[in-house]
Design an enzyme around this catalytic site. Structure first.
Site, PDB file in Angstrom:
ATOM      1  N   LEU A  75      82.028  48.002 -41.044  1.00 11.92           N
ATOM      2  CA  LEU A  75      82.418  46.900 -40.515  1.00 11.92           C
ATOM      3  C   LEU A  75      83.890  46.802 -40.200  1.00 11.92           C
ATOM      4  O   LEU A  75      84.535  47.234 -41.084  1.00 11.92           O
ATOM      5  CB  LEU A  75      81.905  45.874 -41.646  1.00 11.92           C
ATOM      6  N   LYS A  76      84.130  45.945 -38.891  1.00 14.76           N
ATOM      7  CA  LYS A  76      85.351  45.991 -38.858  1.00 14.76           C
ATOM      8  C   LYS A  76      85.945  44.774 -39.322  1.00 14.76           C
ATOM      9  O   LYS A  76      85.760  43.468 -38.944  1.00 14.76           O
ATOM     10  CB  LYS A  76      85.649  45.576 -37.228  1.00 14.76           C
ATOM     11  N   LEU A  77      86.695  44.528 -40.556  1.00 16.04           N
ATOM     12  CA  LEU A  77      87.167  43.603 -41.090  1.00 16.04           C
ATOM     13  C   LEU A  77      88.378  42.748 -40.576  1.00 16.04           C
ATOM     14  O   LEU A  77      89.208  43.212 -39.800  1.00 16.04           O
ATOM     15  CB  LEU A  77      87.782  44.042 -42.637  1.00 16.04           C
TER      16      LEU A  77
ATOM     17  N   GLY B 244      83.299  42.795 -35.764  1.00 13.99           N
ATOM     18  CA  GLY B 244      82.570  43.862 -35.018  1.00 13.99           C
ATOM     19  C   GLY B 244      82.424  45.114 -35.930  1.00 13.99           C
ATOM     20  O   GLY B 244      82.286  44.822 -37.314  1.00 13.99           O
TER      21      GLY B 244
END
EC number: 2.7.7.50
Length: 464
Positions: free
Chosen positions: A254-256, A387
């Site tokens: 997951l793109k934090l 994203g």
């Protein structure tokens, strides 16, 4: 690999960098009781760098040989033994040794070294006594000597690691050194042998834990030396489209959506600097087995949690008999993406979380988790994300986002946003922020008719 008149040598090496008393402690309490002495010999180096080896034991066939060694490869890398918390900085060397007749040698010597070789499987543990070491570099102070040595390495494409930095070994001084070497003939080293080598290194360095070696290091300099990995491209996620191209995906996470930061893990200490120039520091137990400095990238989420998203480099401590312990600021060991991900996943499973007690309020530090393909879309997240981060099969990072964003500069006078190419006129500005500040950078989504302002980017100074 022997070709008659010359030998192609491939090896993985590691130097044990401790003070003289600790090296003898490692020798007497660990090496001698556990490993057999396989060889003894003298290495004599003349003023031209040609090496003559004089064996002491019959294991070397009592053949005196002289060679000229030319380095063709010198690569620093970090190896992670599976299912451990050790990141081991190693050096991969390849060289060509050309046999020389004794008439080509000089009578003027620059080094005299006695070597004791202890053997375990294909791993050689070399305990060296440096009886004599002379170099023109000794005429200069430590800082200048280091610069000259680095410059010479660049000019000759050689290896300056064998040069004793301003050592000036005197007539009444015998300098001890310990090195581990693993020689191989294939294109790549064997993982089983590397694991054996790393276990020996961890055992040796564990004997010095009680010394609590933690020299002063230039923290801001180290942080500035860190280079986060770049995204090679950005891909838009189409709503309702579940057909990701999973064939090109090696790992994903997951793109934090937090504040990016960089930090350093050291013995009993951790420091983090975020892109908006906030600092977090705390005392903490050492998370890694070896006493090195591990540089990492992270995301700070609402000043409550910090997620380690990438491991970037290892800085190794060095030791010499003049300046003692110091950090090799300009000689870091890069961690490749696959090694970083595997180690992060191990730490995620085994460390879980660490509370940074010196911050106010206390912040929880965690390691992010990476997954195998296929990518999976989720409708509910416990943290803010925007994203996915994808490592593709060519080991390049790709950014997957639902809404590709642009960083724009706000012009309060004209009530518009500017790019590097000029103002964006005729678009409606939508925002939930209480105010927009003049000449500040904001992350925005641009459509045909609107500019949707998502957040204030205090860590940016120019539009992107």
């Amino acid at each position: 690999m022997d070709y008659g008149d010359f030998v192609i040598e491939k090896e993985i090496s590691y130097s044990i960098n401790f003070s003289q008393d600790l090296l003898y402690k490692i020798l007497n309490s660990y090496i001698v009781p556990n490993y057999s002495l396989a060889q003894q010999y003298f290495d004599l180096y003349d003023e031209n760098g040609f090496r003559t080896r004089i064996p002491i034991q019959s294991a070397c066939n009592n053949i005196i040989s002289s060679v000229k060694k030319t380095n063709s490869k010198h690569k620093k890398f970090v190896y992670w033994p599976k299912d451990t918390n050790a990141l081991v900085p190693l050096v991969w060397r390849e060289s060509k040794e050309i046999k020389l007749p004794y008439k080509t040698l000089s009578h003027n010597l620059s080094k005299i070294i006695k070597v004791y070789v202890y053997q375990h499987d294909k791993i050689e543990i070399k305990f060296e006594h440096v009886y004599f070491s002379k170099s023109d570099i000794d005429l200069f102070d430590s800082t200048m000597a280091n610069k000259i040595s680095k410059l010479l390495t660049l000019l000759e494409n050689g290896d300056a690691s064998e040069t004793l930095q301003n050592s000036q070994v005197g007539s009444d001084e015998i300098l001890a050194r310990i090195r581990l070497e693993y020689e191989f003939d294939d294109d790549a080293p064997d993982d089983a042998q590397l694991n054996v080598m790393c276990n020996i290194i961890a055992d040796m360095e564990a004997l010095t834990d009680a010394q609590n070696i933690s020299p002063f290091v230039p923290l801001t300099t180290l942080i500035d030396k860190m280079a986060p990995r770049k995204f090679e491209r950005e891909q838009k996620i189409v709503y309702g489209d579940d057909a990701f191209d999973n064939a090109s995906v090696k790992k994903w996470a997951l793109k934090l959506d937090g504040m990016r930061g960089r930090g350093l893990f050291m013995r009993n200490f951790c420091i983090i600097q975020t892109d908006d120039m906030q600092f977090y520091k705390t005392k903490m137990a050492n998370l890694f087995a070896l006493n090195n400095i591990v540089a990492f990238q992270c995301e700070v989420m609402d000043k409550q949690k910090i997620y380690i998203t990438d491991l970037l480099q290892v800085f190794k401590y060095k030791y010499n008999n003049r300046t003692q312990y110091e950090c090799g600021v300009n000689a870091s060991y890069a961690i490749d993406p696959v090694t970083a991900i595997e180690c992060i996943n191990y730490m995620n499973n085994n460390v879980q979380s660490v509370t940074l007690t010196d911050t106010c309020p206390a912040i929880e530090l965690r390691f992010q988790q990476f997954f195998d393909p296929p990518l999976q879309q989720s409708n509910y997240m416990t943290v803010s994300v925007d994203g996915y981060v994808v490592l593709d099969t060519e080991l390049r990072y790709v950014k997957y986002k639902w809404m590709p964003t642009t960083e724009l500069e706000y012009d309060a006078v004209n009530k518009s946003f500017n790019t590097l190419n000029g103002p964006l006129n005729g678009l409606m500005i939508l925002t939930d922020l209480p105010e927009l500040l003049h000449e500040n950078i904001y992350e925005c989504v641009i459509t045909d008719t609107t500019i949707n302002v998502l957040k204030h980017r205090r860590d940016r100074i120019v539009p992107n």
